[in-house]
Design an enzyme around this catalytic site. Sequence first.
Site, PDB file in Angstrom:
ATOM      1  N   CYS A  76       0.879  -1.161   0.000  1.00  0.00           N
ATOM      2  CA  CYS A  76       0.000   0.000   0.000  1.00  0.00           C
ATOM      3  C   CYS A  76       0.920   1.214   0.000  1.00  0.00           C
ATOM      4  O   CYS A  76       1.395   1.643   1.030  1.00  0.00           O
ATOM      5  CB  CYS A  76      -0.888   0.013   1.241  1.00  0.00           C
ATOM      6  SG  CYS A  76      -1.891   1.493   1.389  1.00  0.00           S
ATOM      7  N   LEU A  77       1.211   1.711  -1.147  1.00  0.00           N
ATOM      8  CA  LEU A  77       2.157   2.814  -1.257  1.00  0.00           C
ATOM      9  C   LEU A  77       1.512   3.897  -2.104  1.00  0.00           C
ATOM     10  O   LEU A  77       1.315   3.729  -3.303  1.00  0.00           O
ATOM     11  CB  LEU A  77       3.447   2.297  -1.895  1.00  0.00           C
ATOM     12  CG  LEU A  77       4.621   3.247  -1.971  1.00  0.00           C
ATOM     13  CD1 LEU A  77       4.964   3.808  -0.593  1.00  0.00           C
ATOM     14  CD2 LEU A  77       5.826   2.535  -2.538  1.00  0.00           C
TER      15      LEU A  77
END
Length: 184
Positions: free
Chosen positions: A85-86
């Site tokens: 999750c970037l």
Amino acid sequence: MSSPSKRRDMDVMKLMMTDYKVETINDGMQEFFVEFHGPQDSPYQGSVWKIRVELPDAYPYKSPSIGFVNKIYHPNVDEMSGAVCLDVINQTWSPMFDLVNVFEVFLPQLLIYPNAADPLNSEAAALMMHDRAAYEQKVKEYCEKYAKPEDIGASKEEDSSDEELSEDDDYASSDDDIAGKPDP
């Protein structure tokens, strides 16, 4: 750039020319693994992960999909799937970025500065917010258990052993043997 596929190929080649070990899947340029080392001055230092990268057909206009193959304990990485999750990769990706940026900037920044407010691993996020020392200890335990060179299929020392090549002195040759005999 005249087409996304040329840009994709160029970015993959640029990544291959760095110090990162890149292993293509099915000899293509759209899916590959990258050997990624934990950043210095972080609890991940000294560890190594195999990162799976998938480039969409619309790359670089659409962001790459990035996932850890071997386990990592981190608030912004799903523990089971390894999905990252970037924000920069998933939402704010720009064609100005390339694959080298992902491995030299984005992933190291993610590991050094986890975002517990936007977790994929809520247990890691809660532990990080409530007991930083226990969180860092658990990170180190995961690194020891899952993030050593042998965990990604690499050997500790990537030596090509000269001993193996020259074990049999019976087959030694001189330059004369290689050149052959002169024509009469």
